[in-house]
Design a protein around this motif. Structure first.
Motif, PDB file in Angstrom:
ATOM      1  N   ASN A 422       0.860  -1.175   0.000  1.00 16.65           N
ATOM      2  CA  ASN A 422       0.000   0.000   0.000  1.00 16.65           C
ATOM      3  C   ASN A 422       0.898   1.227   0.000  1.00 16.65           C
ATOM      4  N   SER A 423       0.870   1.992  -1.097  1.00 16.84           N
ATOM      5  CA  SER A 423       1.823   3.094  -1.234  1.00 16.84           C
ATOM      6  C   SER A 423       1.431   4.285  -0.367  1.00 16.84           C
ATOM      7  N   PHE A 424       0.191   4.332   0.112  1.00 22.17           N
ATOM      8  CA  PHE A 424      -0.222   5.452   0.968  1.00 22.17           C
ATOM      9  C   PHE A 424       0.025   5.147   2.438  1.00 22.17           C
ATOM     10  N   GLU A 425      -0.296   3.931   2.823  1.00 17.66           N
ATOM     11  CA  GLU A 425      -0.087   3.569   4.229  1.00 17.66           C
ATOM     12  C   GLU A 425       1.300   2.991   4.473  1.00 17.66           C
ATOM     13  N   LEU A 426       2.094   2.920   3.423  1.00 17.57           N
ATOM     14  CA  LEU A 426       3.476   2.427   3.501  1.00 17.57           C
ATOM     15  C   LEU A 426       3.553   1.039   4.144  1.00 17.57           C
ATOM     16  N   LEU A 427       2.759   0.135   3.594  1.00 19.21           N
ATOM     17  CA  LEU A 427       2.801  -1.249   4.066  1.00 19.21           C
ATOM     18  C   LEU A 427       3.635  -2.077   3.090  1.00 19.21           C
ATOM     19  N   TYR A 428       4.454  -2.965   3.637  1.00 21.74           N
ATOM     20  CA  TYR A 428       5.357  -3.758   2.808  1.00 21.74           C
ATOM     21  C   TYR A 428       5.330  -5.207   3.248  1.00 21.74           C
ATOM     22  N   ASP A 429       5.643  -6.070   2.285  1.00 18.16           N
ATOM     23  CA  ASP A 429       5.844  -7.479   2.605  1.00 18.16           C
ATOM     24  C   ASP A 429       7.297  -7.802   2.284  1.00 18.16           C
ATOM     25  N   VAL A 430       8.012  -8.358   3.263  1.00 15.06           N
ATOM     26  CA  VAL A 430       9.451  -8.564   3.089  1.00 15.06           C
ATOM     27  C   VAL A 430       9.768 -10.054   3.153  1.00 15.06           C
ATOM     28  N   VAL A 431      10.468 -10.553   2.118  1.00 17.49           N
ATOM     29  CA  VAL A 431      10.925 -11.949   2.105  1.00 17.49           C
ATOM     30  C   VAL A 431      12.392 -11.971   1.691  1.00 17.49           C
ATOM     31  N   ALA A 432      12.993 -13.154   1.784  1.00 20.49           N
ATOM     32  CA  ALA A 432      14.394 -13.283   1.362  1.00 20.49           C
ATOM     33  C   ALA A 432      14.484 -13.200  -0.158  1.00 20.49           C
ATOM     34  N   LYS A 433      15.663 -12.777  -0.651  1.00 21.75           N
ATOM     35  CA  LYS A 433      15.893 -12.660  -2.089  1.00 21.75           C
ATOM     36  C   LYS A 433      16.518 -13.944  -2.607  1.00 21.75           C
ATOM     37  N   LYS A 434      16.150 -14.312  -3.817  1.00 21.11           N
ATOM     38  CA  LYS A 434      16.874 -15.413  -4.459  1.00 21.11           C
ATOM     39  C   LYS A 434      18.129 -14.842  -5.098  1.00 21.11           C
ATOM     40  N   SER A 435      18.997 -15.727  -5.577  1.00 20.76           N
ATOM     41  CA  SER A 435      20.276 -15.243  -6.111  1.00 20.76           C
ATOM     42  C   SER A 435      20.073 -14.351  -7.338  1.00 20.76           C
ATOM     43  N   ASP A 436      18.969 -14.526  -8.070  1.00 22.57           N
ATOM     44  CA  ASP A 436      18.749 -13.669  -9.242  1.00 22.57           C
ATOM     45  C   ASP A 436      18.050 -12.356  -8.873  1.00 22.57           C
ATOM     46  N   GLY A 437      17.837 -12.108  -7.580  1.00 26.00           N
ATOM     47  CA  GLY A 437      17.289 -10.822  -7.157  1.00 26.00           C
ATOM     48  C   GLY A 437      15.780 -10.809  -7.027  1.00 26.00           C
ATOM     49  N   THR A 438      15.118 -11.900  -7.370  1.00 27.51           N
ATOM     50  CA  THR A 438      13.661 -11.927  -7.216  1.00 27.51           C
ATOM     51  C   THR A 438      13.286 -12.484  -5.846  1.00 27.51           C
ATOM     52  N   ALA A 439      12.012 -12.299  -5.484  1.00 25.47           N
ATOM     53  CA  ALA A 439      11.558 -12.745  -4.171  1.00 25.47           C
ATOM     54  C   ALA A 439      11.554 -14.262  -4.084  1.00 25.47           C
ATOM     55  N   ASP A 440      11.916 -14.766  -2.903  1.00 23.84           N
ATOM     56  CA  ASP A 440      11.906 -16.210  -2.680  1.00 23.84           C
ATOM     57  C   ASP A 440      10.625 -16.565  -1.939  1.00 23.84           C
ATOM     58  N   PRO A 441       9.643 -17.156  -2.624  1.00 20.20           N
ATOM     59  CA  PRO A 441       8.352 -17.413  -1.977  1.00 20.20           C
ATOM     60  C   PRO A 441       8.434 -18.467  -0.877  1.00 20.20           C
ATOM     61  N   GLU A 442       9.526 -19.240  -0.871  1.00 20.88           N
ATOM     62  CA  GLU A 442       9.660 -20.304   0.126  1.00 20.88           C
ATOM     63  C   GLU A 442       9.961 -19.740   1.523  1.00 20.88           C
ATOM     64  N   SER A 443      10.643 -18.574   1.571  1.00 20.25           N
ATOM     65  CA  SER A 443      11.127 -18.070   2.861  1.00 20.25           C
ATOM     66  C   SER A 443       9.991 -17.437   3.665  1.00 20.25           C
ATOM     67  N   LYS A 444      10.267 -17.211   4.943  1.00 20.93           N
ATOM     68  CA  LYS A 444       9.264 -16.633   5.831  1.00 20.93           C
ATOM     69  C   LYS A 444       9.066 -15.157   5.485  1.00 20.93           C
ATOM     70  N   ASN A 445       7.813 -14.722   5.466  1.00 20.74           N
ATOM     71  CA  ASN A 445       7.588 -13.314   5.127  1.00 20.74           C
ATOM     72  C   ASN A 445       7.250 -12.501   6.371  1.00 20.74           C
ATOM     73  N   TYR A 446       7.613 -11.232   6.319  1.00 16.20           N
ATOM     74  CA  TYR A 446       7.348 -10.303   7.422  1.00 16.20           C
ATOM     75  C   TYR A 446       6.585  -9.119   6.862  1.00 16.20           C
ATOM     76  N   SER A 447       5.606  -8.612   7.624  1.00 15.94           N
ATOM     77  CA  SER A 447       4.911  -7.426   7.133  1.00 15.94           C
ATOM     78  C   SER A 447       5.368  -6.212   7.931  1.00 15.94           C
ATOM     79  N   VAL A 448       5.732  -5.167   7.183  1.00 17.30           N
ATOM     80  CA  VAL A 448       6.307  -3.958   7.777  1.00 17.30           C
ATOM     81  C   VAL A 448       5.352  -2.792   7.566  1.00 17.30           C
TER      82      VAL A 448
END
Ligand SMILES: [Zn+2]
Ligand SMILES: [Zn+2]
Length: 574
Positions: A422-448
């Protein structure tokens, strides 16, 4: 002094006259001309000047050696220590002093003579304890005069005898506005021959330095004394729900905090509690129990804490049962995740310990020299930390400790992938990166949540410093908004203002002045007229203990040298 010289050069002397006015000694050989005559200087109490001194002995050295040696006295030992350790309370142990006197003067002294001499040296240094009480009101008057805003108070009993003392320096009270509102309170026993405890209420500055707010002397830890202390503390630091007290589990102390500061939060020192808890675990390594307990108390999320707690219960049932009993099953008193107040990242056990060791020698002084030593130390800290706060580079906006932490976490945050939700409320979902720089869906996600300064790992919420996930979200915000009309975000917007260098500097802007020498005191007559009956010193037998007595469940670390010696031996059956 003559005594010392006589021993060093091994000749005997005879005291001809010694009174308040004169001091005359001659060589023990009557025919010899060696003579020393000293007389009191006019209008002074202890100052003598040497009037006559025939320097050369006319007697023969040979006749001296047959003379029986004089005995070593405590005065001789004290005189030696005055010379070798001027102004220092830390002198060698009596055994070493025995050897020292033997080599220096060629005299054998007993252990008790050495000990008495050592004590006399300390007594001469720290001043007359009785005098200190008489001058107390004048001293406090001067302290308040040189340090504006300082609050002091003395409590006497009905007979006019000294009971309690409270001092809060104006500079530290003012500086506390710039500090995280976490106060540790601790008491240690005095070693000046009177029973009593020295009490400190102390904050921690953002760069993890001690910041003493108030200190005092109480007769012991009881309901009356603690209530008195906290009432005075409240007069300079008002009650507020933002305040957090961290203390050991002395019952009077707990009651006093609850009574005087009803809105403040109160937590127990986890280190002390861990020492008690481990004693109630059986058939296990006690060190593991206390370590496990401390780790458990530090968890950030309820899920992680509950998991750790149930495994603690399963592994150490007796320790867990004790924990429930001793804290009335109030986990909020020791577990960070359940604590209602804001404790930031404070680890409170260390700072109390270091305060104790800093003032260990001072606790042996008479009252006023002790206060002098404490105020001098606080003043020194102020100067050091004032310099430190001003020393950082212009680019740094955060205190060095947090600046370094951010630096270390930056590399870790770059390995994470943040997705804007959400670009207005500045909500983010954070996960680990894969070696090619894309998100790794396997890793644990955190909401910021960058506006509420929160992350599902809860570190951001508790410590008021961005966690690694929040940093990743922060980077994502600034890179994705490069071309847009939005302003880039500053890192300091995410950090509690208590960690800003400019706030840190404010805490130390005032100077702490020392009380001038007694000859400079200008005290009004009504203050001078106030009388205090000094306490009677309590006679004590045996050697004086200088280290803190350990509470239940605390042990001194065993000497490692002995351990090693044991290990060198043959282990049968190994
Ligand atoms: Zn002589
Ligand atoms: Zn996080």
């Amino acid at each position: 002094m003559v005594d010392k010289a006589a021993f060093e050069n091994s000749f005997g002397f005879v005291l001809v006259k010694s009174d308040k006015e004169r001091y005359v000694v001659k060589c023990q050989d009557k025919r010899c001309e060696w003579k020393l005559r000293a007389a009191k200087v006019l209008n002074t109490r202890f100052c003598f000047s040497i009037r006559t001194h025939h320097k050369m002995h006319t007697c023969s050295r040979a006749s001296q050696s047959t003379v029986k040696k004089r005995k070593g006295t405590p005065d001789l030992v004290a005189c030696l220590l005055h010379g070798d350790y001027p102004g220092s309370m830390e002198t060698p142990n009596p055994g070493t002093i025995q050897k020292l006197v033997q080599t220096r003067f060629g005299v054998k002294i007993s252990y008790s003579t050495a000990l008495r001499g050592k004590n006399r040296h300390a007594y001469d240094l720290r001043g007359d304890p009785g005098e200190s009480y008489k001058k107390l009101y004048c001293y406090l008057h001067m302290l308040e005069k040189v340090n504006e805003g300082t609050k002091t108070s003395v409590k006497l009993d009905e007979a006019g005898k000294f009971m309690y003392l409270f001092i809060a320096l104006g500079a530290t009270i003012e500086g506390f506005q710039c500090m995280r509102k976490v106060i540790t309170v601790d008491a240690t026993h005095l070693k000046n021959g009177y029973r009593g405890v020295l009490v400190f209420a102390s904050a921690q500055d953002p760069n993890r330095h001690n910041y003493p707010l108030a200190f005092g002397v109480l007769d012991s830890e009881n309901n009356d004394s603690w209530n008195w202390f906290f009432e005075l503390l409240k007069s300079v630091i008002p009650d507020s729900s933002e305040l957090v007290f961290m203390t050991d589990r002395n019952e009077s102390l707990i009651n006093a905090v609850a009574y005087v500061y009803p809105r403040a939060h109160h937590g127990y020192c986890v280190w002390h509690l861990s020492q008690n808890v481990k004693d109630h675990a059986f058939n296990v390594n006690k060190g593991v129990v206390s370590f496990y307990f401390r780790e458990m108390s530090r968890h950030y999320t309820v899920a992680a804490f509950e998991a750790a707690y149930s495994s603690f219960e399963a592994r150490f049932p007796s320790a867990a049962a004790y924990l429930v009993k001793t804290t009335n099953n109030r986990k909020e008193t020791w577990a960070r995740v359940h604590f209602p107040g804001v404790r930031y990242n404070l680890d409170t056990s260390n700072c109390v310990e270091s305060l104790n060791s800093t003032f260990r020698p001072a606790r042996r002084y008479a009252l006023i020299p002790m206060l002098d030593a404490i105020i001098a130390q606080i003043s020194k800290w102020f100067n050091e930390h004032r310099k430190e706060a001003a020393a950082g580079s212009e680019a740094h906006k955060l205190v060095p400790l947090v600046e370094n932490l951010m630096h270390d976490m930056w590399k870790e945050a770059e390995k994470l992938h943040a997705t804007e939700l959400n670009s207005f409320e500045l909500l983010y979902d954070v996960v680990a990166k894969k070696s090619d720089g894309t998100a790794d869906p396997e890793s644990k996600n955190y909401s910021v949540d960058l506006i509420r300064k929160s992350c599902s790992c809860r570190v951001f919420d508790f410590e008021k410093i961005p966690c690694v996930h929040a940093l990743a979200a922060f980077m994502e915000f600034n890179t994705s908004n490069v071309d847009s009309s939005r302003y880039p975000m500053q890192l300091i917007e995410l950090v509690s203002h208590y960690y800003l260098i400019e706030v840190w500097q404010l805490a130390y802007w005032r100077t702490i002045f020392l009380v001038p020498h007694e000859s400079e005191w200008k005290v009004p007559e009504d203050v001078k007229a106030k009388k205090i009956i000094p306490l009677q010193p309590i006679p004590k037998k045996g050697r004086k203990r200088t280290k803190r007595l350990f509470g239940p469940g605390e042990y001194r670390r065993p000497r490692t040298a002995n351990k090693r010696r044991k290990r060198q031996g043959i282990v049968w059956g190994a």
